[in-house]
Design an enzyme around this catalytic site. Sequence first.
Site, short mmCIF file in Angstrom:
data_model
loop_
_atom_site.label_atom_id
_atom_site.label_comp_id
_atom_site.label_asym_id
_atom_site.label_seq_id
_atom_site.Cartn_x
_atom_site.Cartn_y
_atom_site.Cartn_z
N LYS A 225 12.25 2.25 -0.83
CA LYS A 225 11.55 1.18 -0.86
C LYS A 225 12.29 0.51 -1.95
O LYS A 225 12.65 -0.94 -1.67
CB LYS A 225 10.29 1.74 -1.62
CG LYS A 225 9.26 0.45 -1.87
CD LYS A 225 8.95 -0.45 -0.90
CE LYS A 225 8.29 -1.64 -1.37
NZ LYS A 225 7.96 -2.36 -0.25
N CYS A 283 5.79 -7.73 -5.34
CA CYS A 283 6.99 -6.70 -4.99
C CYS A 283 8.20 -7.27 -5.41
O CYS A 283 8.88 -6.51 -6.37
CB CYS A 283 7.07 -6.35 -3.64
SG CYS A 283 5.31 -5.58 -3.16
N1 LIG Z 1 1.34 -6.45 -1.47
C1 LIG Z 1 2.36 -6.18 -0.76
O1 LIG Z 1 2.77 -6.86 -0.02
C2 LIG Z 1 3.04 -4.57 -0.87
C3 LIG Z 1 4.05 -4.36 0.17
C4 LIG Z 1 4.34 -3.25 0.13
C5 LIG Z 1 4.12 -2.23 -1.11
N2 LIG Z 1 3.45 -2.45 -1.88
C6 LIG Z 1 2.99 -1.79 -2.97
O2 LIG Z 1 1.82 -1.15 -2.76
C7 LIG Z 1 1.16 -0.87 -3.91
C8 LIG Z 1 -0.46 -1.83 -3.74
O3 LIG Z 1 -0.01 -3.13 -3.80
P1 LIG Z 1 -1.26 -4.17 -3.56
O4 LIG Z 1 -0.71 -5.43 -3.31
O5 LIG Z 1 -2.11 -3.56 -2.44
O6 LIG Z 1 -1.84 -4.02 -5.12
P2 LIG Z 1 -3.27 -4.65 -5.25
O7 LIG Z 1 -3.31 -4.78 -6.72
O8 LIG Z 1 -3.74 -5.70 -4.08
O9 LIG Z 1 -4.47 -3.33 -5.16
C9 LIG Z 1 -4.44 -2.20 -5.89
C10 LIG Z 1 -5.88 -1.84 -5.76
O10 LIG Z 1 -6.03 -0.60 -6.35
C11 LIG Z 1 -7.30 -0.40 -7.09
N3 LIG Z 1 -7.20 0.71 -8.09
C12 LIG Z 1 -6.82 0.57 -9.44
N4 LIG Z 1 -7.15 1.68 -10.05
C13 LIG Z 1 -7.95 2.57 -9.28
C14 LIG Z 1 -8.20 3.65 -9.38
N5 LIG Z 1 -8.03 4.54 -10.36
N6 LIG Z 1 -8.86 4.24 -8.17
C15 LIG Z 1 -9.09 3.49 -7.14
N7 LIG Z 1 -8.61 2.42 -7.04
C16 LIG Z 1 -7.95 1.74 -8.01
C17 LIG Z 1 -7.64 -1.84 -7.48
O11 LIG Z 1 -8.86 -2.08 -7.89
C18 LIG Z 1 -6.91 -2.81 -6.42
O12 LIG Z 1 -7.81 -3.10 -5.37
C19 LIG Z 1 1.90 -1.24 -5.02
O13 LIG Z 1 2.56 -0.22 -5.59
C20 LIG Z 1 2.77 -2.26 -4.37
O14 LIG Z 1 4.15 -2.43 -5.14
C21 LIG Z 1 2.75 -3.87 -1.78
#
Ligand SMILES: NC(=O)c1ccc[n+]([C@@H]2O[C@H](COP(=O)([O-])OP(=O)(O)OC[C@H]3O[C@@H](n4cnc5c(N)ncnc54)[C@H](O)[C@@H]3O)[C@@H](O)[C@H]2O)c1
Length: 458
Positions: A225, A283
């Site tokens: 990644k 990201c």
């Molecule tokens: N956004 C993208 O396009 C993308 C693409 C690929 C990978 N990622 C990776 O995926 C992961 C998530 O990204 P995202 O954009 O969805 O983040 P986000 O911030 O939109 O979502 C994270 C979620 O996790 C929840 N959360 C936090 N602590 C928690 C807990 N203890 N228990 C349960 N839920 C909890 C938050 O409330 C939030 O809704 C990251 O590691 C990011 O780097 C993101």
Amino acid sequence: MTVFSISGEYMGDSVDRRHHTVAVVGLGYVGSCIAAELADRGLEVVGVDTNAELVAELAAGYCRFQEDELADLIGKQITSGRLRVTTDYAEVAKTDVVLVTVGTPVHSDGSLADHQLKGACGELARHLREGQLIVLKSTVPPGTTRHVVLPLLEQSGLAASKEFRLAFTPERLAEGTALRDLRDLPIVVGGLDPESTSDAATFWRQARGGEVIVLDSLESAEIVKLANNWWIDHNIALANELAKFCGLFDVDVLDVIKAANTLPKGNGNVNILFPSVGVGGSCLTKDPWMVWHSARQRELEIHTAPTGRQVNDGMPKYTAQLILDELIKLGKDPATAKVAVLGLAFKNNTGDLRETPTQGAVEALAKSAGEVRIFDPLVDVERAESLFGIRPKATLTEAVQDADCLAVLALHRTFEDIDFATLPVAAQCVVFDGRAYYSKERIASLRELGYVYRGVGR
Ligand SMILES: NC(=O)c1ccc[n+]([C@@H]2O[C@H](COP(=O)([O-])OP(=O)(O)OC[C@H]3O[C@@H](n4cnc5c(N)ncnc54)[C@H](O)[C@@H]3O)[C@@H](O)[C@H]2O)c1
């Protein structure tokens, strides 16, 4: 009937997906997409998030994320009952597979801000059940699954490898094409041990189908990644500097890229990506720093990751200066000029404002231009106002009234059909192309209508 077997063996040739139960922990952008997509594939999915407001919205079938098809899919799967959402971690104990998709931001020194991950794993440990497979999907520095996630999960009293399985599968979807990516992209798997790897690969083959790439270790899957985003950010930095370079010679950078990309190299062709107002999102702006920091901790100095970041971070200011220079060239005084910024999100066809480079461009413009208006039909208006310090205009017409420049910084599909002939703009209005990549024909027609076209490297 439990179809998924922790031993990694198929329970039969025809898999009845209705009996697969999956928990998705973290229902942000990524978790919501994955939960909805797996439910659509026939799995029983329970989504868990600590954000009660988000959970209530999703339970009501409402989706706050702007992503093609996602709102419909969530509504459909909540109604069907295959997707349930809750703040109650106890639900996790009833599932076969747990996917962890919480946020993994970085601190200003590039180190992982692991509070969400630790919080989620701590809760999971309280509800872990023998026989479960835990798959981390959040992006993390190499070694995190082994040295952060594993010890927390073992606080459950269950032994990894024997009583539960642990694997890492990077999430490689891109906003704007998220659901298509979840359906089509090859899936990468690396496990704690061969059994964990095999179980995770089996799960993905049954749940998603398509290509599954099996790697030797957790760390190799974690690095895949980072390698992807390191490459993308660095490649865009090259494209951005190429654009600046082309600007010196009055050459269209897109012509150069198109021709340069016909050279066979490696497994494909040279593939220079496109220049733009800058790189944003949650990201690409952090993952190269994760690489840099995690190398530095081990006394390896990585140069390309921070260089890419610095080049791309400079693009919003560079863009603003191109706009101001163009206005001056036309004999317009920037101090009285009206600039309408169309598209605020960090890329086309998303409403995501996280780390959007348009913020830096608007800030720089606001220092010199008479008036800066902003407009984006996809973004949350309140969030945009608090980020930009300017209330977005409600309509395109309001935004462009008497404008001296239309700066298209994200070309959403709704902007593709703009009829420039009917816009109530000032004479000799600049159309600035920050991420629209208008064709030569479109540029010619804009010029015929009296507009002045300018772009990043064009
Ligand atoms: N956004 C993208 O396009 C993308 C693409 C690929 C990978 N990622 C990776 O995926 C992961 C998530 O990204 P995202 O954009 O969805 O983040 P986000 O911030 O939109 O979502 C994270 C979620 O996790 C929840 N959360 C936090 N602590 C928690 C807990 N203890 N228990 C349960 N839920 C909890 C938050 O409330 C939030 O809704 C990251 O590691 C990011 O780097 C993101």
